[in-house]
Design an enzyme around this catalytic site. Structure first.
Site, short mmCIF file in Angstrom:
data_model
loop_
_atom_site.label_atom_id
_atom_site.label_comp_id
_atom_site.label_asym_id
_atom_site.label_seq_id
_atom_site.Cartn_x
_atom_site.Cartn_y
_atom_site.Cartn_z
N ARG A 1 0.82 -1.22 0.00
CA ARG A 1 0.00 0.00 0.00
C ARG A 1 0.85 1.26 0.00
O ARG A 1 0.39 2.30 -0.49
CB ARG A 1 -0.95 -0.01 1.20
N LYS B 1 -16.85 -15.29 3.10
CA LYS B 1 -18.12 -14.67 3.44
C LYS B 1 -19.07 -14.49 2.27
O LYS B 1 -18.95 -13.55 1.51
CB LYS B 1 -17.85 -13.29 4.07
N GLY C 1 -8.57 -8.43 -0.23
CA GLY C 1 -7.33 -8.40 0.54
C GLY C 1 -6.59 -9.73 0.48
O GLY C 1 -5.38 -9.77 0.20
N GLY D 1 -13.22 -4.41 0.13
CA GLY D 1 -14.61 -3.99 0.26
C GLY D 1 -14.97 -2.88 -0.71
O GLY D 1 -16.06 -2.87 -1.29
P1 ADP Z 1 -10.83 -11.64 0.20
O1 ADP Z 1 -10.08 -10.98 1.33
O2 ADP Z 1 -9.93 -11.95 -0.97
O3 ADP Z 1 -12.06 -10.89 -0.18
P2 ADP Z 1 -12.23 -13.37 2.04
O4 ADP Z 1 -11.82 -12.46 3.14
O5 ADP Z 1 -13.66 -13.44 1.67
O6 ADP Z 1 -11.34 -13.09 0.73
O7 ADP Z 1 -11.82 -14.86 2.40
C1 ADP Z 1 -10.49 -15.24 2.66
C2 ADP Z 1 -10.42 -16.26 3.74
O8 ADP Z 1 -11.22 -17.39 3.43
C3 ADP Z 1 -9.01 -16.78 3.93
O9 ADP Z 1 -8.59 -16.51 5.24
C4 ADP Z 1 -9.13 -18.27 3.66
O10 ADP Z 1 -8.32 -19.04 4.51
C5 ADP Z 1 -10.58 -18.53 3.95
N1 ADP Z 1 -11.06 -19.75 3.29
C6 ADP Z 1 -11.11 -20.01 1.98
N2 ADP Z 1 -11.58 -21.24 1.74
C7 ADP Z 1 -11.86 -21.79 2.95
C8 ADP Z 1 -12.40 -23.04 3.37
N3 ADP Z 1 -12.73 -24.00 2.49
N4 ADP Z 1 -12.56 -23.24 4.70
C9 ADP Z 1 -12.23 -22.29 5.59
N5 ADP Z 1 -11.73 -21.08 5.25
C10 ADP Z 1 -11.54 -20.83 3.94
MG MG Z 2 -10.41 -10.96 3.50
#
Ligand code: ADP
Ligand code: MG
Length: 396
Positions: free
Chosen positions: A38, A200, A353, A376
């Site tokens: 960043r 999520k 992220g 977000g």
């Molecule tokens: P981003 O930050 O890219 O938007 P998220 O915050 O929605 O992504 O999700 C990322 C998290 O999801 C990571 O910490 C990852 O470990 C977790 N994750 C992904 N697949 C699984 C799974 N099958 N079971 C548990 N956690 C998971």
């Molecule tokens: Mg995340």
């Protein structure tokens, strides 16, 4: 369109104090910046200003100190990193709304940069307080918002200040982020492939709704896939599932008419720490007492094929618990495929992220068209087409 820094003339900038809202919400470790992505993302704007003899005064938040000073969230380590890694001549002043900060901004000399202490040390920042916005506004002669990762929040240093300090324009990072996201919102070249994973669903429903009608293929992985599979009636044993999103998932599957693709095999294990017990299973046979932590090799192969066929790719959310090597294969396969698709001429955007961290870890951040620094904010812009921090800026 909003006005950008590039549309200002030389006279607007030369010798002027330019209040820049940056996003230096970086991970710290033992008083040092652990990941300076960043910081680096802000250099184009800083360099642009310095080349035009402007005097940059920087505001940022770090963490969630909730309106009170907390040394754990001081921006002092960021000031050091800007000097050491960025080679800038940096001054630091705290707190950001004080007479001392005002004095430091007036005393700032050409070639120097002033970084002010964490805006979230101040009560009123996250409430977009008007008096605080006005105090921020005194610190500059014009305002540049370049904190893309914070543009979905209406805070005093992102939205309020733009009312009291004019001109208020977008910085070069925001300009670049919006250009990439606008391309995804507009007429995209087919096949348009969307890959969604992560944890999520709840936060990403709007995104799914939007892409169900626009994307040619939606590849679902990560914990998000668990919820979709469960909505199909598949037994997911101890896997992470979002119970509240099951109905929505079922309804999306009905409406998507096959465009939503789900894993056919999975890597399961009794838990995230039981890496030695990880194994590949068919999606219909998740054993009791295990949880799905990554997409399986056959799914990774299919998703890779889909990504290589894409002319446009948007990917958000890792395919598995990629923080652990044992459960990172699916995510790594997709990162590699995205880079290959880019070489073949596809327009590829990765946002979020954790997803961005996965690309950076693979050393491929420069091998895709765009990696969004704002999770977000990027998602909200894709869905809504606007962000509070952008709306607050001047019309072009
Ligand atoms: P981003 O930050 O890219 O938007 P998220 O915050 O929605 O992504 O999700 C990322 C998290 O999801 C990571 O910490 C990852 O470990 C977790 N994750 C992904 N697949 C699984 C799974 N099958 N079971 C548990 N956690 C998971
Ligand atoms: Mg995340």
């Amino acid at each position: 369109m909003r006005r950008s820094l590039r549309q200002l003339g030389a006279a607007d900038l030369s010798g002027r104090r330019v209040l820049v809202r940056v996003d230096y919400n970086v991970p710290l470790e033992d008083g040092h910046v652990r990941d300076s992505t960043r910081l680096v993302a802000s250099y184009p704007t800083l360099d642009y200003l310095r080349e035009r003899r402007a005097r940059p005064v920087l505001l940022s938040h770090l963490g969630r100190p909730d309106g009170v000073p907390d040394p754990r969230y001081s921006l002092q380590p960021v000031a050091h990193a800007l000097a050491e890694q960025g080679g800038y001549e940096v001054r630091f002043a705290a707190p950001a709304d004080s007479e001392a900060a005002l004095g430091a901004s007036s005393d700032l000399r050409e070639g120097e940069i002033l970084l002010l202490e964490n805006t979230r040390f101040l009560p009123g920042e996250t409430e977009n307080d008007e008096a605080l916005s006005q105090r921020f506004a005194r610190l500059g002669d014009l305002f540049v918002n370049d904190a893309f990762g914070t543009t979905h929040r209406a805070h005093a240093s992102t939205v309020g200040v733009a009312r009291w300090l004019k001109p208020a324009v977008a910085g070069l990072l925001i300009e670049r982020e919006l250009a990439a996201l606008d391309r995804l919102r507009g007429a995209t070249r087919s096949p348009f492939v969307v890959a969604l994973g992560g944890a999520k669903i709840g936060d990403k429903i709007g995104l799914l709704e939007q892409f169900v009608s626009r994307a040619d293929r939606i590849l679902v992985g990560g914990a998000m896939a668990n919820t979709f599979l469960a909505a199909r009636g598949i037994n997911m044993a101890d896997s992470l599932i979002e119970g509240a999103a099951l109905d929505t998932a079922a309804s999306l599957l009905r409406r998507a008419g096959g465009r939503i693709e789900l894993p056919v095999d999975l890597i399961v294990s009794p838990g995230p720490d039981a890496e030695g017990e990880a194994r590949t299973v068919d999606v219909e046979s998740v054993p009791p007492g295990t949880m799905a932590l990554d997409i399986g090799p056959e799914t990774a192969r299919r998703y890779r094929g889909a990504v290589l066929d894409a002319s446009t790719l948007f990917w958000n959310g890792p395919m598995g618990l990629f923080e652990k090597e044992t459960f990172a294969a699916g995510t790594d396969a997709l990162v590699a495929a995205a880079a290959e698709a880019t070489v073949r001429g596809a327009f590829t955007v990765i946002g979020g992220g954790d997803s961005a961290a996965a690309v950076t870890r693979a050393g491929l951040a420069d091998s895709v068209s765009h990696v969004s620094t704002g999770g977000g904010a990027a998602l909200e812009y894709l869905v809504e087409g606007s962000l509070p921090g952008i709306e607050a800026l001047d019309e072009a």
